[in-house]
Design a protein around this motif. Structure first.
Motif, mmCIF file in Angstrom:
data_model
loop_
_atom_site.group_PDB
_atom_site.id
_atom_site.type_symbol
_atom_site.label_atom_id
_atom_site.label_comp_id
_atom_site.label_asym_id
_atom_site.label_seq_id
_atom_site.Cartn_x
_atom_site.Cartn_y
_atom_site.Cartn_z
ATOM 1 N N GLU A 75 0.835 -1.208 0.000
ATOM 2 C CA GLU A 75 0.000 0.000 0.000
ATOM 3 C C GLU A 75 0.862 1.248 0.000
ATOM 4 O OE1 GLU A 75 -3.203 0.235 -0.447
ATOM 5 O OE2 GLU A 75 -3.350 -1.950 -0.604
ATOM 6 N N GLN A 76 1.927 1.251 0.798
ATOM 7 C CA GLN A 76 2.831 2.404 0.820
ATOM 8 C C GLN A 76 3.454 2.625 -0.548
ATOM 9 O OE1 GLN A 76 5.807 2.333 3.901
ATOM 10 N NE2 GLN A 76 4.365 1.690 5.496
ATOM 11 N N ILE A 77 3.925 1.562 -1.157
ATOM 12 C CA ILE A 77 4.610 1.678 -2.450
ATOM 13 C C ILE A 77 3.667 2.205 -3.533
ATOM 14 C CG2 ILE A 77 5.730 0.346 -4.292
ATOM 15 C CD1 ILE A 77 6.647 -1.584 -1.993
ATOM 16 N N PHE A 78 2.454 1.669 -3.569
ATOM 17 C CA PHE A 78 1.540 2.036 -4.641
ATOM 18 C C PHE A 78 0.820 3.351 -4.387
ATOM 19 C CE2 PHE A 78 2.493 -2.125 -6.007
ATOM 20 C CZ PHE A 78 2.127 -2.220 -7.337
ATOM 21 N N SER A 79 0.961 3.918 -3.189
ATOM 22 C CA SER A 79 0.389 5.236 -2.925
ATOM 23 C C SER A 79 1.311 6.351 -3.400
ATOM 24 C CB SER A 79 0.123 5.406 -1.422
ATOM 25 O OG SER A 79 1.345 5.440 -0.702
ATOM 26 N N ARG A 80 2.555 5.973 -3.763
ATOM 27 C CA ARG A 80 3.501 6.958 -4.251
ATOM 28 C C ARG A 80 3.432 7.037 -5.773
ATOM 29 N NH1 ARG A 80 8.370 4.389 -0.761
ATOM 30 N NH2 ARG A 80 8.714 3.455 -2.798
ATOM 31 N N HIS A 81 4.047 8.074 -6.318
ATOM 32 C CA HIS A 81 3.989 8.285 -7.766
ATOM 33 C C HIS A 81 5.312 7.978 -8.459
ATOM 34 C CE1 HIS A 81 0.035 10.030 -7.328
ATOM 35 N NE2 HIS A 81 0.509 10.888 -6.421
ATOM 36 N N ASP A 82 6.307 7.468 -7.668
ATOM 37 C CA ASP A 82 7.589 7.161 -8.301
ATOM 38 C C ASP A 82 7.520 5.799 -8.992
ATOM 39 O OD1 ASP A 82 7.324 5.816 -5.977
ATOM 40 O OD2 ASP A 82 9.333 6.207 -5.210
ATOM 41 N N LYS A 83 8.616 5.413 -9.571
ATOM 42 C CA LYS A 83 8.651 4.184 -10.358
ATOM 43 C C LYS A 83 8.407 2.963 -9.481
ATOM 44 C CE LYS A 83 11.689 1.519 -13.419
ATOM 45 N NZ LYS A 83 13.063 1.421 -13.987
ATOM 46 N N ARG A 84 7.526 2.083 -9.954
ATOM 47 C CA ARG A 84 7.242 0.865 -9.197
ATOM 48 C C ARG A 84 8.319 -0.191 -9.436
ATOM 49 N NH1 ARG A 84 0.772 0.375 -10.660
ATOM 50 N NH2 ARG A 84 0.112 2.225 -9.488
ATOM 51 N N PRO A 85 8.532 -1.071 -8.455
ATOM 52 C CA PRO A 85 9.551 -2.114 -8.634
ATOM 53 C C PRO A 85 9.097 -3.164 -9.631
ATOM 54 C CG PRO A 85 8.314 -2.493 -6.615
ATOM 55 C CD PRO A 85 7.858 -1.153 -7.146
#
Length: 331
Positions: free
Chosen positions: A224-234
């Motif tokens: 959830e933390q990762i996908f709430s950001r707008h930077d590049k996804r892993p």
């Protein structure tokens, strides 16, 4: 049926009691033919040596104590299986005592093991930086540490966490994954810090590490933390244990993110009740706990025989178990 005695065995084999005893224990000058006959008759009549009597004779209990703070046996039971496999063929039993991280209970178990005159003690823990009971360092009997660090003049066996982390990350890199994220447990664990350092050595000193707890819930929360950001996804995620990895995979599925098509996932531990049942089955790092038990068992066996064993820490290599949560280039 009453228990067969050494006197019964001697009578059935047609030898004296001392000859029967020597034949069973490999002592004296008993000839090979007599030894074979005594052992054959012992099996036929169901004779079993009296362990207490043998202990009085040899000054040994032929038993090893295992002291652990691992209440649920997640780490200790595989190690105990490895220890037992080594010792059983040498006639040694293993007493397993769980301390529940209670110093008083640890002392009580230790006193009980010493009262039983165990030939040695193996101490195991749930984390490498947990301090063993200080009483262990003062014992005159052999002590070996497995998944725990003892004094420098004792013998300790660790899994090589850095090597295990490199196995995971280098496998993902070999599959063409270039943006690898690390989601792991509490930063105050030594193993967590060692694995994070190895991960950054592989992917870059500024690579992101998300610290949390050892749970599926944390895996969900981290996604959830990762996908709430707008930077590049892993395109790949290396997880600190299999529970986190399963939470990560479930959270990705909830978001219609394909594993391994969009994001490959690797765990750590190879806890098969989780790693095999995860959808898809989880690629993970196995710490080879049973082998650590084997090595600890061999060390304690040598020490009980009065043999010299090198002291210090031995780091044993981990093994990568490849399953379906990884593939090549993301689609």
């Amino acid at each position: 049926m009453r228990r067969q005695t050494i006197r019964d065995l001697a009578r059935a084999a047609g030898v004296s009691i001392s000859t029967a005893s020597n034949a069973l224990n490999g002592t004296g000058r008993t000839n090979a033919e007599t030894i074979e006959r005594v052992k054959r008759v012992a099996e036929e009549i169901g004779f079993r040596p009296n362990a207490l009597a043998r202990g009085l004779l040899t000054k040994r209990s032929h038993a090893i104590g295992m002291l652990t703070n691992d209440t649920y046996g997640r780490l200790t039971l595989p190690m105990a299986a490895g220890v037992s496999e080594v010792l059983v063929d040498h006639g040694l039993s293993v007493f397993l005592c769980a301390t529940n991280n209670d110093p008083r209970l640890a002392r009580l178990h230790l006193e009980t093991l010493l009262d039983r005159q165990v030939d040695g003690i193996i101490f195991t823990a749930t984390r490498l930086d947990l301090k063993p009971p200080p009483e262990l360092a003062k014992l005159s009997i052999p002590v070996v540490y497995a998944f725990a660090e003892g004094p420098a003049d004792r013998i300790s066996f660790f899994p090589d966490d850095a090597q295990g982390a490199r196995l995971a990350v280098e496998h993902l890199q070999a599959l063409g994954r270039s943006h690898i994220l690390h989601i792991t447990g509490p930063e105050d664990y030594l193993a967590v810090r060692v694995r994070a350092k190895a991960y950054r050595e592989c992917v870059g000193s500024n690579a992101e590490v998300l610290y949390g707890d050892w749970s599926e819930e944390w895996g969900h929360e981290a996604i959830e933390q990762i996908f709430s950001r707008h930077d590049k996804r892993p395109d790949a995620i290396f997880c600190g244990n299999d529970e986190i990895a399963r939470g990560v995979i479930d959270a990705l599925r909830d978001k219609d993110i394909a594993v391994p098509g969009d994001i490959a996932v690797v765990g750590f531990d190879n806890w098969e009740v989780i790693s095999r049942q995860t959808r898809p089955p989880l690629t993970t790092v196995d710490m080879e706990l049973k082998e650590i038990g084997h090595r600890a068992g061999l060390a304690i066996l040598s020490l009980t025989k009065g043999e010299t064993v090198p002291t210090g820490i031995t780091r044993l290599p981990c093994r990568l178990v490849v399953r379906q949560s990884c593939s090549g280039q993301p689609v």
